[in-house]
Write a protein that holds these residues in place. Sequence first.
Motif, short mmCIF file in Angstrom:
data_model
loop_
_atom_site.label_atom_id
_atom_site.label_comp_id
_atom_site.label_asym_id
_atom_site.label_seq_id
_atom_site.Cartn_x
_atom_site.Cartn_y
_atom_site.Cartn_z
N SER B 26 0.99 -1.05 0.24
CA SER B 26 -0.13 -0.14 -0.06
C SER B 26 0.58 1.10 0.51
N ASP B 27 0.00 1.92 -0.12
CA ASP B 27 0.65 3.62 -0.18
C ASP B 27 1.40 3.74 0.87
N ALA B 28 2.79 4.78 1.15
CA ALA B 28 3.34 4.92 2.40
C ALA B 28 2.68 5.75 3.23
N HIS B 150 3.17 8.90 14.81
CA HIS B 150 2.99 7.88 16.19
C HIS B 150 1.17 8.15 16.44
N MET B 151 0.55 8.06 15.40
CA MET B 151 -0.90 8.47 15.57
C MET B 151 -1.62 6.93 14.30
N PRO B 152 -2.30 6.51 15.20
CA PRO B 152 -2.79 5.16 14.52
C PRO B 152 -3.37 5.55 13.22
N GLY B 153 -3.96 4.70 12.94
CA GLY B 153 -4.34 4.71 10.95
C GLY B 153 -3.04 5.04 9.76
N ASP B 154 -3.49 5.33 9.18
CA ASP B 154 -2.57 4.97 8.12
C ASP B 154 -2.03 6.40 7.92
N LEU B 155 -0.89 6.28 8.12
CA LEU B 155 0.27 7.88 7.91
C LEU B 155 -0.28 8.48 7.17
N PHE B 164 8.66 16.10 5.73
CA PHE B 164 7.69 15.66 6.64
C PHE B 164 8.73 14.17 6.74
N ILE B 165 8.75 13.72 8.22
CA ILE B 165 10.43 12.86 8.24
C ILE B 165 10.04 12.02 9.53
N THR B 166 9.15 10.48 9.20
CA THR B 166 8.67 9.97 10.48
C THR B 166 9.25 8.75 10.30
N ILE B 183 10.70 10.17 4.68
CA ILE B 183 10.81 10.89 3.93
C ILE B 183 9.96 11.78 3.31
N ASP B 184 9.74 12.38 3.31
CA ASP B 184 8.63 12.88 2.67
C ASP B 184 7.53 11.81 1.55
N GLY B 185 7.06 10.49 2.46
CA GLY B 185 6.42 9.98 1.99
C GLY B 185 7.58 8.46 1.03
N VAL B 186 8.87 8.69 0.98
CA VAL B 186 9.63 7.62 0.64
C VAL B 186 10.06 6.82 2.06
N GLU B 187 9.48 5.91 1.71
CA GLU B 187 10.47 4.56 2.60
C GLU B 187 11.92 4.77 3.17
N THR B 188 13.09 5.00 3.47
CA THR B 188 14.79 4.65 3.22
C THR B 188 14.98 4.39 4.77
N PRO B 189 15.92 3.17 4.37
CA PRO B 189 16.59 2.37 4.75
C PRO B 189 17.78 3.45 5.74
#
Lengths: 195, 469
Positions: B26-28, B150-155, B164-166, B183-189
């Motif tokens: 799904s969309d992050a 850390h809010m429930p539901g989809d980011l 927006f980094i989380t 990072i701005d919607g991109v999953e980053t290890p």
Amino acid sequence: MTPQQAPGRRWLHIAAPAIISVVTYLVLQFAVSRAVGRPATFWSADAYRLSLDALVLLQLGPIMFSGVIVWPVMRARGATRLGAAIGVLATPIAFGIVSALGAMAFFAPAEAVYYGTNPIALGAVGSQVAMSGLGALIAARYRHRRTPSRRSWWSWPAFAAFIIGEIVLVACVIWDGGQHVFYVWIQVYRTLFPA
Amino acid sequence: MEVTRRQILGVAASSAAALGLAGCASDAGGRPVAVPVDAAAAERSKAAGAPNLVVILSDDHRADHLGREGTVPFLQTPALDAMAASGLTFNHAYCTTSLCSPSRASFLTGQYASRHGVQNNLSAWIAGTTTVFDGLASAGYRCAYIGKWHMPGDLPDLPGVERFITFTVQEGQGRYIDCPLIIDGVETPRPGTYVTTDLTDYAIAWLAEQDPSTPFCLFLAHKAVHHEFIPPADLLGTYDDVAVTLPDEAFTFQTLLDRNVWEGTAGRLETAYRRYCETLLGLDREIGRLVTSLDDLGFASDTAVFYTSDNGYSWGEHVLTGKRWAYDDNIRLPLIARWPEGIPDPGAVREEPILNIDLAPTLLDLAAVPIPASMQGVSLVPLLRDEPVQWREEIYYEYFEDFPYQVPASRAVRTADYLYIEYDRGLPPELYDTSIDPEQLSNVADDPAYAQTRAELSALLAQLRGEYA
């Protein structure tokens, strides 16, 4: 000649290790619930802490580890594998039931029942399975040393039970404090009890 | 009973969803969303000389755990102490719900959990909820949200921020080590990183990009000092040899009690507490680094910096390990403001009761943005400037059921001298006379001498519930 036992007494004789384990857990649980948060009822602060720590840690014995004794003793007294398994799992199941009953004060009944399946209860089941395997191996080794035979005392099923049980225990309770399984358990809760 | 293939597949699919497997594809989410700048609002903000804004939000940092407080003799928080010495400390800051997600949402929205809807760690953030960033961005502020969402539901995608980094791992709790970021919607290890340092690095890098002619708002939300209480490697063991004093009612393995067992502290209480303090020491170091970077970048004098936490934490008080109760250990927050241009009396301490919902209106007020009527908090600006103001005399608190934690839903009112709590089920009301029982150990709810006080507080609680919930 062994005196003939009435079926009820024979059942009690076989199940005694499991009953002792469950009763020990329940007594310790009661003692903890009565003493916790009441340092003034003890003769010193150190006595309170020492007593509570001892009671809480002692509880782990019947919940997690009693299978090492319950399985081989029940088997030695004539229990079937199924009977011994029920005996071994009686205490972790009692733990789950007590947890669920405690949760009734805070959650709806169905949620409280689900609470009883928590990762610690599952970890306790895993630990008891592992302890049963370990107990079976120790008992077989002991018997083999007392009455040597050409047959190997080693039991692969018992060893497998030990390994599988430990894996469950580690996953549910030890690996990162059990939080990975905890989050899966919470996800399942969300599915079962949508807001 | 006949089970069809379709039913089996359905169960398998829902099980996969429950295990989070379905989410893999799904969309992050987590993208910044631009908000149009209102030229008039931006002009008003500029004319008012609105300062830059920095909020540093920690997790589970209890209010009395600051080096300068001296409550914990061995604890060192030099950066926070320096912030307090050059700024303003609010001695009676409280959260409206002592739990991560609701409190975080309250900081961002200026609303009680009853209104913003994130009532516990399971109830979802409602997409489209207005945050403080909407107003700030429309007034021309460049905004960044870096850290724990850390809010429930989809980011969600977050309107008003340009960065927006989380993180979402472990139900949004994140990890101290190697925590992958979005990072701005991109999953980053992020292999080889310590999350407090990593987030601070990103925050400092973003600050360095800022143009002095455009105001900015940085919201930096740390995972620290939440469990698993993992300090930076070089600080691990710093407090191993110090003597830890637990409350009288606490004991080492209380962490295994049903009431505490889900708090992630299973094992020796003293050991977890030492790690907590070491993690706090590491957090303080990173706060010092951020504040120093503000100085180095020349932003210090016209930047209002706020440090606070989402809630407090019990370390043995009431035989509790955690944060979900209405006792002061759980609801009181550290709150320090540093604003060289705006605070006239550096080092001062304010005693007014403050709430987490006051932060959002404060940020808007500082930016000269009108405070929406939907916000239930009050601007702290008059207190920061030491101007006369009529202030609230009590605070209203609410807590909602949060499976599997064995804490009943509750409401409470905290006045200068009393704490009164009512539970939805499971427990009788509690009343503490904090003027003589600051640790809130002796429940006098059934003491005839306090019958009138109890009746008055019960009525006040009902009135506040009507106003806020």
